[in-house]
Design a protein around this motif. Structure first.
Motif, PDB file in Angstrom:
ATOM      1  N   GLN A 155     -10.365  -2.479   1.119  1.00 23.61           N
ATOM      2  CA  GLN A 155     -11.158  -1.281   1.361  1.00 23.61           C
ATOM      3  C   GLN A 155     -10.303  -0.240   2.078  1.00 23.61           C
ATOM      4  O   GLN A 155      -9.612  -0.560   3.051  1.00 23.61           O
ATOM      5  CB  GLN A 155     -12.388  -1.602   2.212  1.00 23.61           C
ATOM      6  N   HIS A 156     -10.343   0.996   1.584  1.00 31.30           N
ATOM      7  CA  HIS A 156      -9.703   2.121   2.279  1.00 31.30           C
ATOM      8  C   HIS A 156     -10.365   3.398   1.791  1.00 31.30           C
ATOM      9  O   HIS A 156     -10.644   3.557   0.594  1.00 31.30           O
ATOM     10  CB  HIS A 156      -8.195   2.151   2.021  1.00 31.30           C
ATOM     11  N   TYR A 170      -6.606   0.362   6.404  1.00 38.29           N
ATOM     12  CA  TYR A 170      -7.269  -0.364   5.323  1.00 38.29           C
ATOM     13  C   TYR A 170      -7.725  -1.728   5.830  1.00 38.29           C
ATOM     14  O   TYR A 170      -7.288  -2.205   6.878  1.00 38.29           O
ATOM     15  CB  TYR A 170      -6.373  -0.493   4.093  1.00 38.29           C
ATOM     16  N   GLU A 208     -12.936   0.585  -2.925  1.00 34.85           N
ATOM     17  CA  GLU A 208     -12.991  -0.866  -2.743  1.00 34.85           C
ATOM     18  C   GLU A 208     -12.561  -1.519  -4.055  1.00 34.85           C
ATOM     19  O   GLU A 208     -13.050  -1.158  -5.122  1.00 34.85           O
ATOM     20  CB  GLU A 208     -14.390  -1.320  -2.349  1.00 34.85           C
ATOM     21  N   MET A 268       0.838  -1.190   0.000  1.00 34.79           N
ATOM     22  CA  MET A 268       0.000   0.000   0.000  1.00 34.79           C
ATOM     23  C   MET A 268       0.881   1.250   0.000  1.00 34.79           C
ATOM     24  O   MET A 268       1.718   1.421   0.879  1.00 34.79           O
ATOM     25  CB  MET A 268      -0.918   0.008   1.229  1.00 34.79           C
ATOM     26  N   SER A 295      -1.355   1.201  -5.192  1.00 38.07           N
ATOM     27  CA  SER A 295      -1.293  -0.021  -4.390  1.00 38.07           C
ATOM     28  C   SER A 295      -1.199  -1.212  -5.341  1.00 38.07           C
ATOM     29  O   SER A 295      -1.643  -1.130  -6.487  1.00 38.07           O
ATOM     30  CB  SER A 295      -2.526  -0.169  -3.497  1.00 38.07           C
ATOM     31  N   PRO A 324      -4.290   3.869   0.970  1.00 38.07           N
ATOM     32  CA  PRO A 324      -4.751   4.408   2.259  1.00 38.07           C
ATOM     33  C   PRO A 324      -4.025   5.704   2.634  1.00 38.07           C
ATOM     34  O   PRO A 324      -4.631   6.604   3.221  1.00 38.07           O
ATOM     35  CB  PRO A 324      -4.427   3.281   3.240  1.00 38.07           C
TER      36      PRO A 324
END
Length: 226
Positions: free
Chosen positions: A180-181, A167, A185, A125, A133, A153
């Motif tokens: 998810q962050h 995240y 998604e 990330m 990412s 994130p």
């Protein structure tokens, strides 16, 4: 009415009624707000886990609930060019599970899911200064890219440098990986050949940063998805 008084009097009676380790335990162990004291101590450990991990150069693990176990680990600057990983001492658990990750790394926050650098899914990330990412398979001398996402994130974190980035990873039994962050998604299905490797080996967790960076990671794992 006062169990500890009964035990105390029994111990001092000329005809002792106490047996075994009755006096070796706290006479008020089940009284005097035991649950609230435990909750206060647990909250203190959680709030100071990062500081404790950094101060003692050690890992701090605790439970947030019956089904959620957490570990806080601190990565350190090192020589060389390779990412140095640190093991999270959570009992290996096959998917499905959910990971909630919190890190102070401003870029290049690495998470391995598998058996360490030997055979694992690597989640990175914050590539390219915190804007991308990626997920790939790593094994000895080999890397296989799986997915990439324009976002991270760290990019979502308005207070980067003051507060950690967060995240979530959801790893489903059929190989679906969802990330998810912020409001983002994204995800993919792990190819069956790699999923078989994951299923056949203990699934551990490892965190790492580039050699010129130190950062804290808190990873909380919950069995199941949700």
């Amino acid at each position: 009415q006062w169990p500890f008084v009964h035990v105390l009097f029994g111990y001092h009676s000329p005809f002792p009624e106490w047996q075994g380790d009755a006096m070796q335990r706290s006479l008020t162990s089940r009284l005097w707000q035991k649950d609230s004291r435990y909750a206060e101590q647990s909250e203190m450990i959680q709030k100071n886990a990062g500081l404790m991990a950094d101060m003692y150069n050690s890992e701090v693990c605790y439970s947030r609930s019956k089904n959620q176990k957490c570990c806080t680990q601190q990565t350190k600057q090192s020589s060389g060019q390779d990412v140095r990983y640190r093991t999270l001492n959570l009992k290996p658990l096959p998917p499905p599970f959910t990971l909630q990750v919190e890190t102070s790394a401003p870029t290049d926050a690495h998470l391995l899911i598998g058996t360490g650098p030997l055979q694992s899914i690597e989640v990175i990330m914050g590539l390219e200064g915190g804007s991308w990412s990626a997920v790939r398979w790593v094994s000895t001398g080999d890397m296989q890219p799986f997915s990439a996402f324009r976002g991270a994130p760290q990019q979502d974190n308005e207070h980067l440098g003051l507060y950690p980035s967060n995240y979530t990873v959801m790893f489903e039994e059929d190989g679906r990986l969802t990330f998810q962050h912020g409001v983002s998604e994204w995800g993919f299905y792990l190819p069956e050949s790699y999923l078989d490797i994951i299923r056949q080996n203990p699934v551990g967790l490892y965190v790492g940063t580039p050699p010129d960076m130190s950062a804290s990671f808190t990873v909380c794992r919950t069995a199941g998805i949700g």
